[in-house]
Design a protein around this motif. Structure first.
Motif, short mmCIF file in Angstrom:
data_model
loop_
_atom_site.label_atom_id
_atom_site.label_comp_id
_atom_site.label_asym_id
_atom_site.label_seq_id
_atom_site.Cartn_x
_atom_site.Cartn_y
_atom_site.Cartn_z
N THR A 162 -7.20 44.66 26.58
CA THR A 162 -6.17 45.32 27.40
C THR A 162 -5.14 44.30 27.87
N LEU A 163 -4.02 44.80 28.33
CA LEU A 163 -2.96 43.92 28.82
C LEU A 163 -3.45 43.11 30.00
N SER A 164 -4.18 43.75 30.91
CA SER A 164 -4.63 43.02 32.10
C SER A 164 -5.54 41.86 31.71
N GLN A 165 -6.43 42.07 30.74
CA GLN A 165 -7.33 40.99 30.32
C GLN A 165 -6.56 39.86 29.65
N LYS A 166 -5.60 40.20 28.80
CA LYS A 166 -4.79 39.19 28.10
C LYS A 166 -3.98 38.38 29.11
N LEU A 167 -3.36 39.06 30.05
CA LEU A 167 -2.54 38.41 31.07
C LEU A 167 -3.40 37.49 31.94
N LEU A 168 -4.54 37.99 32.39
CA LEU A 168 -5.42 37.19 33.24
C LEU A 168 -5.97 35.96 32.51
N GLN A 169 -6.22 36.11 31.21
CA GLN A 169 -6.69 34.97 30.43
C GLN A 169 -5.61 33.88 30.39
N GLN A 170 -4.35 34.26 30.20
CA GLN A 170 -3.24 33.30 30.20
C GLN A 170 -3.17 32.57 31.55
N ILE A 171 -3.33 33.32 32.63
CA ILE A 171 -3.24 32.74 33.98
C ILE A 171 -4.41 31.78 34.23
N LYS A 172 -5.62 32.20 33.88
CA LYS A 172 -6.79 31.36 34.09
C LYS A 172 -6.71 30.06 33.29
N GLN A 173 -6.10 30.13 32.10
CA GLN A 173 -5.97 28.94 31.25
C GLN A 173 -4.82 28.05 31.70
N GLY A 174 -4.04 28.49 32.68
CA GLY A 174 -2.92 27.69 33.16
C GLY A 174 -1.66 27.83 32.33
N ASP A 175 -1.63 28.85 31.46
CA ASP A 175 -0.47 29.06 30.58
C ASP A 175 0.59 29.97 31.20
#
Length: 100
Positions: free
Chosen positions: A1-14
């Motif tokens: 989902t968009l929320s999971q993809k977005l949160l993954q980017q944030i958690k990775q510092g991207d």
């Protein structure tokens, strides 16, 4: 989902996730991992200029109105990958976690 993809980017510092509402609104409840960057702050532009321009920036507000204005400001200041992801209620319905 968009929320999971977005949160993954944030958690990775991207990417950054900013709540552009007032500190009081932010403290009453905000998206998990969001930082407060109030568009009404006197030093909004100064805070924005410290951000890494290579990172994606996601913005939201109560209804999406203020985050739309903040998106325009960030684009004007040279942040090309800046996106208004909308209002808090719709984001919660889309699966984002709200923390207080």
């Amino acid at each position: 989902t968009l929320s999971q993809k977005l949160l993954q980017q944030i958690k990775q510092g991207d990417a950054y996730l900013f709540d552009v509402r007032t500190p009081a609104e932010y403290n009453a409840g905000h998206l998990q991992y969001a930082q407060n960057l109030s568009i009404q702050s006197a030093d909004f532009d100064r805070q924005v200029n410290r951000l890494d321009k290579s990172k994606t920036i996601y913005l939201y507000s109560h209804s999406g109105n203020r985050s739309g204005k903040a998106t325009d400001s960030l684009l004007t200041l040279g942040h090309k990958k800046t996106y208004n992801i909308g209002g808090l209620d719709s984001l919660e319905k889309a699966g984002f976690t709200i923390v207080k």
